[in-house]
Design an enzyme around this catalytic site. Sequence first.
Site, PDB file in Angstrom:
ATOM      1  N   HIS A 245       0.823  -1.202   0.000  1.00 55.00           N
ATOM      2  CA  HIS A 245       0.000   0.000   0.000  1.00 55.00           C
ATOM      3  C   HIS A 245       0.863   1.260   0.000  1.00 55.00           C
ATOM      4  O   HIS A 245       0.471   2.281  -0.585  1.00 55.00           O
ATOM      5  CB  HIS A 245      -0.950  -0.001   1.194  1.00 55.00           C
ATOM      6  CG  HIS A 245      -2.121  -0.904   1.010  1.00 55.00           C
ATOM      7  ND1 HIS A 245      -2.912  -1.335   2.055  1.00 55.00           N
ATOM      8  CD2 HIS A 245      -2.635  -1.489  -0.105  1.00 55.00           C
ATOM      9  CE1 HIS A 245      -3.871  -2.135   1.587  1.00 55.00           C
ATOM     10  NE2 HIS A 245      -3.716  -2.238   0.281  1.00 55.00           N
ATOM     11  N   HIS A 377      -4.558  -5.923 -10.943  1.00 55.07           N
ATOM     12  CA  HIS A 377      -3.188  -5.472 -10.674  1.00 55.07           C
ATOM     13  C   HIS A 377      -2.233  -5.914 -11.781  1.00 55.07           C
ATOM     14  O   HIS A 377      -1.374  -5.127 -12.217  1.00 55.07           O
ATOM     15  CB  HIS A 377      -2.711  -6.008  -9.327  1.00 55.07           C
ATOM     16  CG  HIS A 377      -3.311  -5.300  -8.159  1.00 55.07           C
ATOM     17  ND1 HIS A 377      -2.935  -4.036  -7.768  1.00 55.07           N
ATOM     18  CD2 HIS A 377      -4.270  -5.683  -7.280  1.00 55.07           C
ATOM     19  CE1 HIS A 377      -3.628  -3.674  -6.699  1.00 55.07           C
ATOM     20  NE2 HIS A 377      -4.448  -4.651  -6.391  1.00 55.07           N
TER      21      HIS A 377
END
Length: 398
Positions: A245, A377
């Site tokens: 993150h 992703h």
Amino acid sequence: MSGPVVGRRAVLLEQLLAFAARSRVERGFGHLRRDGSVDADGGLELWVNARMTYVFSVASLLGVPGVADLARHGVEALVGPFEDRALGGWWSALDTDGRPVEDTKSCYDHAFVVLAAATAHGARVPGAEGLLGRALAVHEERFWDEPRGLCVDQWSGDWSRAEDYRGANSCMHTVEAYLVAADATGDRVWCDRALRIAEHLVDAVAREHRWRVVEHFDADWRPLPEHHRDRPADPFRPYGATPGHGLEWARLLTHLHAAHEVAGDPPPAWLLEAAAGLFDRAAADADEGRGGFPYTTDWAGEAVVDQRFHWVHCEAVLAAHALERATGEARYADLAGRWWDFTVEHFVEPDGSWLHELGPDLAPADLTWPGKPDAYHAFNALLLPSLPLAPSAAVALR
């Protein structure tokens, strides 16, 4: 396939899309097992369906055969069984008969509905414009907290009760969705709100924590650093810091910086400073001995959950590419190349599908992520390095 992706990445992109297309079921997109079969008993999850709709909408602008129909199918699922037309919003999960199985509505899921709708609208997918209007209205009314400039995390299905928990993860994906919504609508308010979220969670809180992103907060946005210590491998709310993150935030800050430049507004000076700080902290917490990034660390940078996730490595590559383009510093290009080689070697299977999780020994694992339910992703890692940092993918390709 036409467009900006060439060479090995183009081949991998076509293979990934062919694998992801297997997820199509009657009411949306199902959960794919490792072999590419759909888990017929698993029902449907909103975040998976929204992400797949995003992927196929962007891919429809690359000239990939068949994906335009998949993008339409995704929009139809989002305006069909997932949408609560009576009370507004979208259900987090459906059973195999298309009925809601969770009496909740989450910011995380709704951020991906906004992302999917804005991207599909940019790709001119039928039905996407109306979907985007409703998704933005719900997000603004239910999740956006104007006085704080942050987001409420989760509501009950009837919108009567908000959970006391607040989370950086849902806010991070809201930043991503708002940037795409700003491009799709031409309304700068969404870019301004994305900046407000980042100012608090990154420029203030992450800076105070040596550029480690604090993930968990109470209803008054007080940090909860020990949250889920007893559930460290939670797939959405794990204990500690998540290097992936930090890398994802670093990338989003470069997009936010570029969005200001494209609009002719001077970008806040702290954006690239913070992006570099987040990036360097995550890189320092990587496992240089065995390669790759752990899922989570404690607040001193020691691995807690030492699994390797494909999404973390995709975001590492994307952040390095983005910072190289934003700053011109060669060190980012060097890391992007090294991390990309590791990612392709260990996560990409011979058929072009991507393993979602490896153990510390780099062997396939499913402690947290069974199967291969998500192409988002990997798709971004293959495509976005070939596109400008702003505007967002569908607008740039169109």
